[in-house]
Design an enzyme around this catalytic site. Structure first.
Site, mmCIF file in Angstrom:
data_model
loop_
_atom_site.group_PDB
_atom_site.id
_atom_site.type_symbol
_atom_site.label_atom_id
_atom_site.label_comp_id
_atom_site.label_asym_id
_atom_site.label_seq_id
_atom_site.Cartn_x
_atom_site.Cartn_y
_atom_site.Cartn_z
ATOM 1 N N GLY A 129 0.991 -1.095 -0.015
ATOM 2 C CA GLY A 129 -0.278 0.101 0.081
ATOM 3 C C GLY A 129 0.771 1.164 0.094
ATOM 4 O O GLY A 129 1.675 1.526 -0.922
ATOM 5 N N SER A 130 0.690 1.879 0.796
ATOM 6 C CA SER A 130 1.426 3.321 1.219
ATOM 7 C C SER A 130 2.934 3.368 1.270
ATOM 8 O O SER A 130 3.566 4.043 1.268
ATOM 9 C CB SER A 130 0.733 4.147 2.299
ATOM 10 O OG SER A 130 -0.469 4.523 2.076
ATOM 11 N N GLN A 333 -26.519 16.597 3.298
ATOM 12 C CA GLN A 333 -27.405 16.762 4.219
ATOM 13 C C GLN A 333 -28.181 18.033 4.121
ATOM 14 O O GLN A 333 -29.397 17.867 4.324
ATOM 15 C CB GLN A 333 -26.417 17.070 5.396
ATOM 16 C CG GLN A 333 -27.186 17.420 6.859
ATOM 17 C CD GLN A 333 -27.795 15.879 7.259
ATOM 18 O OE1 GLN A 333 -27.060 15.086 7.149
ATOM 19 N NE2 GLN A 333 -28.842 15.612 8.025
ATOM 20 N N GLU A 360 -2.930 8.406 -3.689
ATOM 21 C CA GLU A 360 -1.929 9.314 -3.748
ATOM 22 C C GLU A 360 -1.054 9.427 -2.309
ATOM 23 O O GLU A 360 -0.958 10.607 -2.240
ATOM 24 C CB GLU A 360 -2.266 10.530 -4.265
ATOM 25 C CG GLU A 360 -3.147 10.584 -5.897
ATOM 26 C CD GLU A 360 -1.981 9.920 -6.869
ATOM 27 O OE1 GLU A 360 -0.762 9.863 -6.832
ATOM 28 O OE2 GLU A 360 -2.514 9.140 -7.901
#
Length: 382
Positions: A129-130, A333, A360
């Site tokens: 992942g990161s 909302q 990113e």
């Protein structure tokens, strides 16, 4: 360290705002609904000559990241996916411009600049992942080049790109390094998998990549190593933040128009003080995000050193995407029950904003970057 919009940048802003209103907005919902690549929007961006906007004049650009952020913001305000088409072209362009050889620049940048060629950028893997340093895709030296084996996920634009910049580990000076390798479409052993069915950013596909003994010639190794990979991320982060600003502003536009048309308890909904304060907070947060993004972009334009740029770029990406999520949530909302209906576009802003908090570099990673700039990195024992 400060910025002010030039007359040229205001003209870019006016042009893109008009183009977005007249030629992009009517396609936005359909692109999201069908999740089909918007070839017509790509052709429009190509017609306008926008693919080189942040790059030097020798490639037809303005040499300004701030100008690029303005363009991204105005397009994302009405269609996140159309804005995304610019970004997925700019990241590989920037990586080659700053880390490529003269031969690579001459071979690839003119095509990317004109839009005749499309690229993609791939670092993410399922297990890391990161954690870019934890990638397992490996390039092994072979006669005339490298053999690459591994797999990637979430490579955006890969199913339509002419080449993908693939991050891989390889042996360099007796130890492991990381660099980018130009893997061309149709290379034996290189497979682009089925596109993901995403909640947002649906018009530009993201796919897994499979590399089975893929041969990449020596001249397709991009120099610079891991440092170049991370600096490419730093330089592009203001663009991610600009998408957040565009989403937030677009959500405000839709919510403002909606509440002006609704009445309850004998008065217009827009006249209720609680609603007015809610919309005011949305505008305050968005304007704060805009100025942070513009400042980060100006640092890129001033060639600020990485130690200065990295935390500000991380702040811009994190704050702008968190703001987009908050503002889009409040906008839904304000729409009430209509906000959860596909009849209205506001749910698209909500879904796209959620994606932006993750891609990113997750916002948790951005906070790590900011904290590291203040306190230093956390020491890790072996």
């Amino acid at each position: 360290m400060y910025y002010a919009l030039t007359e040229d940048q205001r003209q870019i802003q006016d042009l893109l705002r008009r183009v977005a209103r007249e030629r992009v907005v009517q396609r936005a919902d359909e692109i999201d609904r069908t999740a089909e690549y918007p070839h017509d929007m790509y052709a429009l961006l190509k017609e306008l000559g926008l693919f080189t906007l942040p790059f030097p004049a020798e490639y037809g650009g303005t040499g300004s990241m701030l100008s690029a952020c303005i363009a991204i913001e105005e397009l994302a305000r009405v269609c996140y996916n159309t804005a995304y088409l610019l970004l997925v072209q700019w990241v590989p362009f920037g990586a080659i411009l700053h880390g490529g050889t003269e031969e690579q620049k001459a071979r690839l940048l003119p095509g990317l600049a004109s839009g005749e060629m499309r690229g993609a950028f791939s670092t993410t893997e399922a297990q890391s992942g990161s954690d870019v340093s934890g990638i397992r895709t490996r390039a092994v030296k072979a006669p005339g080049g490298y053999r690459i084996n591994g797999a990637k996920i979430w490579c955006t634009n890969s199913d339509i790109a002419d080449f993908v910049l693939v991050a891989a580990k390889y042996e360099q000076a007796g130890k492991d390094g990381i660099s980018l390798f130009i893997v061309e479409r149709g290379t034996p052993g290189f497979t682009v998998g089925k596109k993901e069915d995403k909640i947002g950013a649906r018009g530009v596909p993201s796919c897994p990549l499979f590399l089975d003994d893929v041969f990449v010639p020596e001249h397709n190794l991009v120099g610079g190593g891991f440092k170049a990979v991370m600096e490419a991320f730093n330089a592009s982060r203001p663009l991610i933040g600009a998408r957040g600003v565009g989403l937030a502003q677009g959500a405000i536009d839709h919510a403002s128009a909606f509440i002006k048309e609704r009445s309850a308890f004998g008065q217009q909904v827009c006249d209720f003080q609680g609603v007015r304060w809610m919309l005011a907070d949305m505008a305050i947060q968005t304007e704060a995000a805009r100025h942070l993004v513009y400042r980060a972009a100006s640092l890129v334009d001033q060639s600020a050193p990485s130690a200065v740029l990295a935390p500000v770029a991380a702040m811009a990406k994190c704050f702008a995407s968190d703001t987009a999520m908050k503002v889009a949530t409040d906008a839904v909302q304000l729409f009430g029950a209509a906000g959860v209906s596909s009849e209205y576009p506001i749910n698209r802003y909500f879904r796209d904003a959620k994606v932006l908090q993750i891609i990113e570099g997750t916002n948790q990673i951005q906070r790590n970057i900011v904290a590291n700039s203040l306190l230093g990195r956390v020491s890790r024992s072996n």
